[in-house]
Design a protein around this motif. Sequence first.
Motif, PDB file in Angstrom:
ATOM      1  N   UNK A 251      28.045  95.403   2.795  1.00 54.41           N
ATOM      2  CA  UNK A 251      29.147  95.816   3.653  1.00 54.41           C
ATOM      3  C   UNK A 251      29.335  94.846   4.788  1.00 54.41           C
ATOM      4  N   UNK A 252      30.208  95.227   5.725  1.00 60.49           N
ATOM      5  CA  UNK A 252      30.522  94.378   6.871  1.00 60.49           C
ATOM      6  C   UNK A 252      30.236  95.161   8.148  1.00 60.49           C
ATOM      7  N   UNK A 253      29.688  94.439   9.126  1.00 61.91           N
ATOM      8  CA  UNK A 253      29.499  95.021  10.453  1.00 61.91           C
ATOM      9  C   UNK A 253      29.723  93.927  11.474  1.00 61.91           C
ATOM     10  N   UNK A 254      30.605  94.246  12.443  1.00 59.12           N
ATOM     11  CA  UNK A 254      30.956  93.255  13.465  1.00 59.12           C
ATOM     12  C   UNK A 254      31.482  92.004  12.762  1.00 59.12           C
ATOM     13  N   UNK A 255      30.893  90.863  12.991  1.00 55.13           N
ATOM     14  CA  UNK A 255      31.338  89.616  12.342  1.00 55.13           C
ATOM     15  C   UNK A 255      30.351  89.180  11.277  1.00 55.13           C
ATOM     16  N   UNK A 256      29.626  90.151  10.708  1.00 53.58           N
ATOM     17  CA  UNK A 256      28.577  89.808   9.746  1.00 53.58           C
ATOM     18  C   UNK A 256      28.804  90.557   8.432  1.00 53.58           C
ATOM     19  N   UNK A 257      28.374  89.888   7.384  1.00 53.40           N
ATOM     20  CA  UNK A 257      28.315  90.518   6.073  1.00 53.40           C
ATOM     21  C   UNK A 257      26.841  90.775   5.763  1.00 53.40           C
ATOM     22  N   UNK A 258      26.517  92.005   5.330  1.00 54.33           N
ATOM     23  CA  UNK A 258      25.123  92.331   5.047  1.00 54.33           C
ATOM     24  C   UNK A 258      24.946  92.779   3.606  1.00 54.33           C
ATOM     25  N   UNK A 259      23.752  92.504   3.100  1.00 56.05           N
ATOM     26  CA  UNK A 259      23.398  92.888   1.748  1.00 56.05           C
ATOM     27  C   UNK A 259      21.977  93.446   1.789  1.00 56.05           C
ATOM     28  N   UNK A 260      21.735  94.555   1.082  1.00 50.87           N
ATOM     29  CA  UNK A 260      20.464  95.280   1.209  1.00 50.87           C
ATOM     30  C   UNK A 260      19.831  95.486  -0.149  1.00 50.87           C
ATOM     31  N   UNK A 261      18.506  95.347  -0.177  1.00 46.53           N
ATOM     32  CA  UNK A 261      17.705  95.685  -1.349  1.00 46.53           C
ATOM     33  C   UNK A 261      16.590  96.620  -0.900  1.00 46.53           C
ATOM     34  N   UNK A 262      16.397  97.697  -1.644  1.00 52.65           N
ATOM     35  CA  UNK A 262      15.400  98.709  -1.290  1.00 52.65           C
ATOM     36  C   UNK A 262      14.219  98.630  -2.251  1.00 52.65           C
ATOM     37  N   UNK A 263      13.030  98.700  -1.700  1.00 53.64           N
ATOM     38  CA  UNK A 263      11.814  98.622  -2.515  1.00 53.64           C
ATOM     39  C   UNK A 263      11.530  99.966  -3.165  1.00 53.64           C
ATOM     40  N   UNK A 264      10.565  99.965  -4.064  1.00 51.92           N
ATOM     41  CA  UNK A 264      10.168 101.203  -4.729  1.00 51.92           C
ATOM     42  C   UNK A 264       9.506 102.177  -3.761  1.00 51.92           C
ATOM     43  N   UNK A 265       8.951 101.651  -2.650  1.00 51.37           N
ATOM     44  CA  UNK A 265       8.296 102.499  -1.660  1.00 51.37           C
ATOM     45  C   UNK A 265       9.287 103.117  -0.673  1.00 51.37           C
ATOM     46  N   UNK A 266      10.585 102.647  -0.685  1.00 50.66           N
ATOM     47  CA  UNK A 266      11.599 103.233   0.181  1.00 50.66           C
ATOM     48  C   UNK A 266      12.017 102.373   1.349  1.00 50.66           C
ATOM     49  N   UNK A 267      11.231 101.381   1.733  1.00 53.75           N
ATOM     50  CA  UNK A 267      11.669 100.483   2.800  1.00 53.75           C
ATOM     51  C   UNK A 267      12.657  99.468   2.237  1.00 53.75           C
ATOM     52  N   UNK A 268      13.426  98.813   3.101  1.00 55.81           N
ATOM     53  CA  UNK A 268      14.509  97.917   2.659  1.00 55.81           C
ATOM     54  C   UNK A 268      14.434  96.581   3.371  1.00 55.81           C
ATOM     55  N   UNK A 269      14.927  95.574   2.692  1.00 52.31           N
ATOM     56  CA  UNK A 269      15.097  94.257   3.287  1.00 52.31           C
ATOM     57  C   UNK A 269      16.588  93.936   3.267  1.00 52.31           C
ATOM     58  N   UNK A 270      17.103  93.490   4.394  1.00 49.91           N
ATOM     59  CA  UNK A 270      18.543  93.262   4.560  1.00 49.91           C
ATOM     60  C   UNK A 270      18.766  91.798   4.920  1.00 49.91           C
ATOM     61  N   UNK A 271      19.767  91.201   4.254  1.00 51.29           N
ATOM     62  CA  UNK A 271      20.175  89.830   4.569  1.00 51.29           C
ATOM     63  C   UNK A 271      21.524  89.899   5.279  1.00 51.29           C
ATOM     64  N   UNK A 272      21.637  89.245   6.426  1.00 39.15           N
ATOM     65  CA  UNK A 272      22.912  89.208   7.165  1.00 39.15           C
ATOM     66  C   UNK A 272      23.365  87.756   7.273  1.00 39.15           C
ATOM     67  N   UNK A 273      24.673  87.568   7.180  1.00 38.17           N
ATOM     68  CA  UNK A 273      25.254  86.224   7.247  1.00 38.17           C
ATOM     69  C   UNK A 273      26.603  86.332   7.938  1.00 38.17           C
ATOM     70  N   UNK A 274      26.952  85.397   8.850  1.00 40.02           N
ATOM     71  CA  UNK A 274      28.254  85.448   9.524  1.00 40.02           C
ATOM     72  C   UNK A 274      29.401  85.354   8.522  1.00 40.02           C
ATOM     73  N   UNK A 275      30.445  86.161   8.770  1.00 36.28           N
ATOM     74  CA  UNK A 275      31.594  86.175   7.858  1.00 36.28           C
ATOM     75  C   UNK A 275      32.262  84.810   7.787  1.00 36.28           C
ATOM     76  N   UNK A 276      32.344  84.107   8.915  1.00 37.96           N
ATOM     77  CA  UNK A 276      33.011  82.795   8.910  1.00 37.96           C
ATOM     78  C   UNK A 276      32.278  81.804   8.011  1.00 37.96           C
ATOM     79  N   UNK A 277      30.935  81.935   7.951  1.00 37.08           N
ATOM     80  CA  UNK A 277      30.190  81.062   7.060  1.00 37.08           C
ATOM     81  C   UNK A 277      30.267  81.561   5.625  1.00 37.08           C
TER      82      UNK A 277
END
Length: 577
Positions: A251-277
């Motif tokens: 999804x998008x938040x502010x000026x960033x695009x984010x992408x999320x992957x959730x582990x089998x244990x329930x915690x998540x790792x999120x990658x954020x990158x500026x929309x302009x880039x």
Amino acid sequence: MKNLIVNRLSQVTFKNRIIVIFLISTFIPFICLGVISFYTIDSIIDNKVENSIQSNLKQDLVTLENSLNNINHVSQQLAFGGRVTLLLEALQKETEPSQRIELLSEIKSEINLISFSNPNVGLIMYYYPETGLHDFENFRLRDDFLPEQLPVMAKYSGITYYGPHKSYSGYINQFVFSSMRKVNISNHNIYLYIETGRNALETLFAPQNRKDDSRRLLILNNEGRVTFSENKDVFPENNMFPGYSSEAKSGYYDTYFWSKETSNQGWSIVSIIPVKELNQERNKWLLQVSIIFIVFILISLLFAWFLWKMVYNPLNKFNKEIKTLIQTETQNTEVTKIPEFDYLLNQVRTMKTKIWDLYREVEQKEKRRADLEVEKLLYQINPHFLMNTLDTVRWLAVFNGNKEIDKLVLSLNKLLSYNLGKMGEETTVEKEIQAVKEYLQLQQIRYDFQFDVDIDVDENTMGISIPRFILQPLVENALYHGVSDNGYIHVDIKLMDNLQITIQDNGSGMSKEEIEALLLDQKDESQKVGMGIGMRYVKRILESNYGDKAKLEIKSEVGKGTIVSIFLPVSGGENTQ
């Protein structure tokens, strides 16, 4: 409004219309193709970028899970029923100093062995929460160990995961993940603390080693709270991740695009990158397309200009030809070198030639018409004077009771009144026949020989228009030059495909040479009397009124008589060809 638009469009020049139509017909397919291409390539780029981010994120998740699984495996070896656990339990029961020293040495050896055999495992130690002390650490500690200050990433029965956080090891200065598990020793409260090793997560939390320096990572715990952030200004730690949902993966938040992957244990790792880039590749493609579009416009304008010149030059030549159409007969030989336009130009020049030929023909016809008027006046021998004189003679005959003279003068007066009409003026077959009858009545009184006249006229032809004064000259020729005692003249008028007029006599006839000379008007001026004048007059009238549509034929044999035939189109009228 509609009329206003139509008026404005009617004022647009041909040049502008060609350019506009050319540009519209060129740009509409290009724009449609561009729009389709844009959405297609935009979708491809989005999928490519998102798939790339998702792929890298999955790889990071696998790396992190492997590291956590590794420390979990080691913790199980050191906390549950292994040799180290047995040694710790024996140590807790042993009171003999020498035996305790030996047990301590064995425990450290076992821990070092496990640490050496698992290079992705870093600091290992046992922690006593009741006293706050720690023991058996394989590396020197950097600061006081305060586990309550560690960021909890996930907490399960018997084990808690922390991180990422600064390592407590004095030999490394980087982010690590750690876990703390209670050691399975009865009647003792001991916990095993393990950190990931130096190289286990080096690529994960070292932006300078990533291929894309713009990408930043977040770690979310099971509740969606940020436990670690590489962009604390927008995504501060210990705060809930904006719009967190376990199902949402991007999804998008502010000026960033984010992408999320959730582990089998329930915690998540999120990658954020500026929309302009994120849009950098798309913008690069748009720049390339814009340059191509501008070049395409310039090329289209150039072709439109060439098209205009290609049309304008021939039109200019057409304009010159039309201007000189009635000014001069001189023909121009310029060509446009375009077959279609050259063909039309030749047609215009051919039309110009025909117009000038027609102009000369009209001049000649008018000249002939004037000559005929003079000839008719000479032929009529001043009928106005004769008519006035004949009226006087008729009234004298009436007063003296001479009916023959009265009848003669009345017929002559009617005939002269009819013949006084304008040369070539239209009349009807009925009136022309009546004039011929008046003429024959006079001639029967005048001549001392007997002749018969038979007039056979189809009733359907009575109202048809024909030129005035074309029958009398032919009947007069038959009477003067063909009929003697017991003579016979037959006038026949009938309607077929055209109007057919036939005048036949049983007189002396003519030779072929005389017929050709009469039809071709080859007699000299001294011979143009009698039949020559009458026939010449009829020919001129027919040519003036019908052109090539009328036909005059003469058939004759010496000693057997003559047949003169006229074929007229039923419509009649002045010839305009």
